[in-house]
Design a protein around this motif. Structure first.
Motif, PDB file in Angstrom:
ATOM      1  N   MET A 297      40.177  34.833  43.343  1.00 25.84           N
ATOM      2  CA  MET A 297      39.494  34.109  42.269  1.00 25.84           C
ATOM      3  C   MET A 297      38.308  34.896  41.748  1.00 25.84           C
ATOM      4  SD  MET A 297      39.614  30.012  43.121  1.00 25.84           S
ATOM      5  CE  MET A 297      38.747  30.052  44.679  1.00 25.84           C
ATOM      6  N   LEU A 298      37.521  35.450  42.649  1.00 31.24           N
ATOM      7  CA  LEU A 298      36.332  36.191  42.234  1.00 31.24           C
ATOM      8  C   LEU A 298      36.691  37.466  41.480  1.00 31.24           C
ATOM      9  CD1 LEU A 298      34.060  35.788  45.394  1.00 31.24           C
ATOM     10  CD2 LEU A 298      33.787  34.663  43.183  1.00 31.24           C
ATOM     11  N   VAL A 299      37.787  38.116  41.860  1.00 32.38           N
ATOM     12  CA  VAL A 299      38.223  39.323  41.136  1.00 32.38           C
ATOM     13  C   VAL A 299      38.665  38.949  39.724  1.00 32.38           C
ATOM     14  CG1 VAL A 299      39.927  41.171  41.022  1.00 32.38           C
ATOM     15  CG2 VAL A 299      38.870  40.580  43.212  1.00 32.38           C
ATOM     16  N   GLY A 300      39.525  37.949  39.602  1.00 30.33           N
ATOM     17  CA  GLY A 300      39.916  37.458  38.288  1.00 30.33           C
ATOM     18  C   GLY A 300      40.846  38.374  37.528  1.00 30.33           C
ATOM     19  N   GLY A 301      40.747  38.336  36.191  1.00 25.65           N
ATOM     20  CA  GLY A 301      41.621  39.102  35.313  1.00 25.65           C
ATOM     21  C   GLY A 301      40.990  40.399  34.858  1.00 25.65           C
ATOM     22  N   SER A 302      41.277  40.783  33.628  1.00 26.10           N
ATOM     23  CA  SER A 302      40.819  42.069  33.097  1.00 26.10           C
ATOM     24  C   SER A 302      39.907  41.868  31.896  1.00 26.10           C
ATOM     25  CB  SER A 302      42.026  42.926  32.708  1.00 26.10           C
ATOM     26  OG  SER A 302      42.868  43.128  33.830  1.00 26.10           O
ATOM     27  N   SER A 305      40.228  39.619  28.130  1.00 30.67           N
ATOM     28  CA  SER A 305      41.416  38.790  28.331  1.00 30.67           C
ATOM     29  C   SER A 305      41.037  37.323  28.289  1.00 30.67           C
ATOM     30  CB  SER A 305      42.057  39.127  29.686  1.00 30.67           C
ATOM     31  OG  SER A 305      41.259  38.635  30.751  1.00 30.67           O
ATOM     32  N   THR A 306      42.017  36.463  28.578  1.00 29.85           N
ATOM     33  CA  THR A 306      41.740  35.028  28.645  1.00 29.85           C
ATOM     34  C   THR A 306      41.242  34.617  30.025  1.00 29.85           C
ATOM     35  OG1 THR A 306      44.031  34.553  29.298  1.00 29.85           O
ATOM     36  CG2 THR A 306      43.550  34.565  26.944  1.00 29.85           C
ATOM     37  N   ALA A 307      41.180  35.577  30.947  1.00 29.29           N
ATOM     38  CA  ALA A 307      40.807  35.278  32.334  1.00 29.29           C
ATOM     39  C   ALA A 307      39.328  35.520  32.590  1.00 29.29           C
ATOM     40  CB  ALA A 307      41.647  36.134  33.292  1.00 29.29           C
ATOM     41  N   GLY A 308      38.856  34.996  33.730  1.00 33.66           N
ATOM     42  CA  GLY A 308      37.464  35.184  34.119  1.00 33.66           C
ATOM     43  C   GLY A 308      37.352  36.097  35.318  1.00 33.66           C
ATOM     44  N   GLY A 309      36.330  35.872  36.154  1.00 37.02           N
ATOM     45  CA  GLY A 309      36.112  36.698  37.330  1.00 37.02           C
ATOM     46  C   GLY A 309      35.296  37.942  37.023  1.00 37.02           C
ATOM     47  N   ILE A 310      35.077  38.748  38.065  1.00 35.37           N
ATOM     48  CA  ILE A 310      34.304  39.974  37.853  1.00 35.37           C
ATOM     49  C   ILE A 310      35.110  41.008  37.088  1.00 35.37           C
ATOM     50  CG2 ILE A 310      32.954  39.606  39.950  1.00 35.37           C
ATOM     51  CD1 ILE A 310      34.651  41.810  41.269  1.00 35.37           C
ATOM     52  N   LYS A 311      36.408  40.835  37.018  1.00 34.21           N
ATOM     53  CA  LYS A 311      37.392  41.670  36.326  1.00 34.21           C
ATOM     54  C   LYS A 311      37.958  42.756  37.236  1.00 34.21           C
ATOM     55  CE  LYS A 311      36.840  39.446  32.432  1.00 34.21           C
ATOM     56  NZ  LYS A 311      35.889  38.437  32.859  1.00 34.21           N
ATOM     57  N   THR A 312      39.206  43.071  37.018  1.00 33.68           N
ATOM     58  CA  THR A 312      39.917  44.064  37.827  1.00 33.68           C
ATOM     59  C   THR A 312      39.269  45.439  37.745  1.00 33.68           C
ATOM     60  OG1 THR A 312      41.409  44.421  35.947  1.00 33.68           O
ATOM     61  CG2 THR A 312      42.146  42.907  37.668  1.00 33.68           C
ATOM     62  N   LEU A 384      32.919  29.496  38.892  1.00 36.77           N
ATOM     63  CA  LEU A 384      32.308  30.727  38.394  1.00 36.77           C
ATOM     64  C   LEU A 384      33.350  31.688  37.835  1.00 36.77           C
ATOM     65  CD1 LEU A 384      29.777  32.490  38.074  1.00 36.77           C
ATOM     66  CD2 LEU A 384      30.155  33.303  40.405  1.00 36.77           C
ATOM     67  N   ALA A 385      34.507  31.767  38.493  1.00 33.64           N
ATOM     68  CA  ALA A 385      35.567  32.669  38.038  1.00 33.64           C
ATOM     69  C   ALA A 385      36.492  31.998  37.028  1.00 33.64           C
ATOM     70  CB  ALA A 385      36.378  33.166  39.234  1.00 33.64           C
ATOM     71  N   THR A 386      36.143  30.804  36.587  1.00 34.59           N
ATOM     72  CA  THR A 386      36.911  30.008  35.617  1.00 34.59           C
ATOM     73  C   THR A 386      38.378  29.903  36.025  1.00 34.59           C
ATOM     74  OG1 THR A 386      37.460  31.840  34.094  1.00 34.59           O
ATOM     75  CG2 THR A 386      35.347  30.739  33.774  1.00 34.59           C
ATOM     76  N   VAL A 387      38.603  29.496  37.281  1.00 36.18           N
ATOM     77  CA  VAL A 387      39.958  29.386  37.811  1.00 36.18           C
ATOM     78  C   VAL A 387      40.482  27.961  37.669  1.00 36.18           C
ATOM     79  CG1 VAL A 387      41.434  29.702  39.831  1.00 36.18           C
ATOM     80  CG2 VAL A 387      39.511  31.249  39.438  1.00 36.18           C
TER      81      VAL A 387
END
Length: 443
Positions: A297-302, A305-312, A384-387
């Protein structure tokens, strides 16, 4: 008003744009027509739901299917679409359709909104993003429609297909499965390959980023010619799907039939980054599996993108920086390309701040509610990671704890660096004004 708008920085416009849409969504969800009982939602519930939708999180304090009317669900879906594509992207698309000329300042705001590397071609890129998103969402809905229509009837099934397709592509995690069981997400379809594979595909496509799509579209199958960032994103995404899938398959869900076990393992590896759907009872997973889910969850997407997290990319740069230290290398490298020091500093700053917010949110909620710290950290990471994944705590939290989750969702969507840049007017320090240097031991 125009002078006020021109005095705002791109970062300030982005955060105010998101805040404005959240407030408007809250007001719409308070209308009597928005709820099934015809009374409208109280402001606290409307604000939480609107924030969760715009920030494409999926955490809910009221079951989406049974509490909200079709109008309320349509408002939530619209907020998800705006939040997933980005407020600025949607606004500029509307201006372009209306024939309004896009100014250089507006192009600059668009560039920051989607994390583009250059200003040139930004309007063309935005048009591509809108068209591609519409195609993916319509295709996803078309694939899932027969399954939902068979289960819920033609009209309701088609609405469910569209809703879940948009929610999956935008990595939102909102679902309409409360008719089967409250807050059950997609557990009813845990062994359905069509729903599982379609939702997973939409999550991954939405999560790899708009810039990655554009690079793949431009260079097609010539992988060697992909930009370094695209290679890093695709490599990191593949690893973050395959490795957790193998772990979940070998260590979890052992009592399930082979086919269902494989689907659940793959789905549980994909959904934490950062979609929020689930096909298994999260409370039944082991502590190790929950811990891996929090990391995902904390890593998230890229980026972009439409994803959250710290990003890949942040995750990859941080790991590579650590390996560079271990190997006594001066610089961070990817695919025979050197990463500049400013990027490494930004990655470490983002990781550090996310960990601080994640831990602070979890500790505070645990203290306020008297709940298990581990469970509260899970909810904190999800916000926080918008999961949107939950262990069932969110609906029962008090107003202060819900306020903390709202703040975490907002920061997670707009980005804490964007908030920091918007609040700071300090100019970048000139190279000639550097302070004296002195070493400090860190090992």
């Amino acid at each position: 008003m125009k002078k006020f708008g021109k005095s705002l920085s791109p970062s300030q416009i982005i955060i105010l744009g998101f805040a404005g849409v959240i407030l408007l969504g809250s007001l719409l969800l308070m209308l009597p027509i928005a709820t099934r009982d015809g009374r409208g939602a109280v402001f606290a519930d409307a604000l939480f739901t609107s924030t969760s939708a715009v920030c494409v999180t999926g955490l809910a304090v009221q079951d989406t299917a049974t509490y909200w009317s079709v109008f309320g669900q349509a408002v939530i879906l619209t907020l998800i679409q705006i939040g997933g594509m980005g407020v600025v992207t949607v606004a500029v698309a509307i201006f372009a359709v209306s024939g309004k000329k896009i100014s250089l300042r507006e192009r600059s705001i668009m560039q920051e909104s989607i994390s583009a590397n250059r200003l040139g071609g930004i309007v063309r890129l935005t048009g591509f993003i809108i068209r591609a998103a519409a195609c993916f969402e319509l295709l996803g809905a078309a694939v899932m429609a027969p399954v939902f229509c068979k289960e819920f009837g033609p009209a309701k099934g088609l609405w469910y297909a569209v809703f879940h397709s948009v929610s999956a592509f935008c990595n939102a995690g909102f679902d309409l499965m409360g008719d089967k069981e409250l807050y059950s997400s997609l557990t009813y379809f845990a062994d359905n390959p069509v729903i599982n594979l379609t939702v997973m595909s939409l999550i991954v496509i939405g999560g790899i980023g708009f810039l990655t799509w554009d690079d793949i579209r431009t260079r097609k199958y010539h992988i060697r010619r992909y930009q370094m960032q695209t290679k890093v994103i695709l490599t990191a995404t593949l690893c973050l799907i395959l490795l957790p899938t193998v772990y979940f398959f070998l260590s979890e869900f052992r009592d399930l039939p082979l086919g269902k076990r494989l689907l659940c393992s793959a789905f549980q590896a994909v959904t934490p980054r950062t979609a929020g759907f689930n096909t298994v009872d999260l409370g039944s997973m082991s502590g190790n599996a929950v811990g891996i889910t929090v990391i995902l969850m904390l890593v998230g997407g890229s980026p972009g993108s439409t994803a959250g997290g710290i990003k890949t990319t942040t995750f990859a740069v941080t790991l590579s920086a650590a390996f560079s230290v271990f190997r006594r290398r001066e610089h961070v490298h990817f695919f025979n390309r050197r990463i500049d020091d400013a990027t490494v500093k930004n990655a470490l700053a983002v990781l550090g701040m996310y960990l601080l917010l994640f831990l602070s949110g979890g500790f505070t909620i645990s203290q306020l509610e008297g709940l298990s710290l581990g469970d509260c950290l899970f909810e904190s990471a999800s916000a926080l990671a918008t999961v949107g994944l939950t262990l069932g705590l969110t609906p029962g939290l008090g107003p202060v704890s819900r306020g903390i989750l709202i703040l975490l969702m907002y920061i997670g969507r707009v980005g804490w660096l964007t908030l920091l840049f918007a609040a700071s007017s300090e100019k970048k320090q000139n190279g000639a004004e550097r302070l004296p240097q002195e070493k400090i031991n860190v090992v």
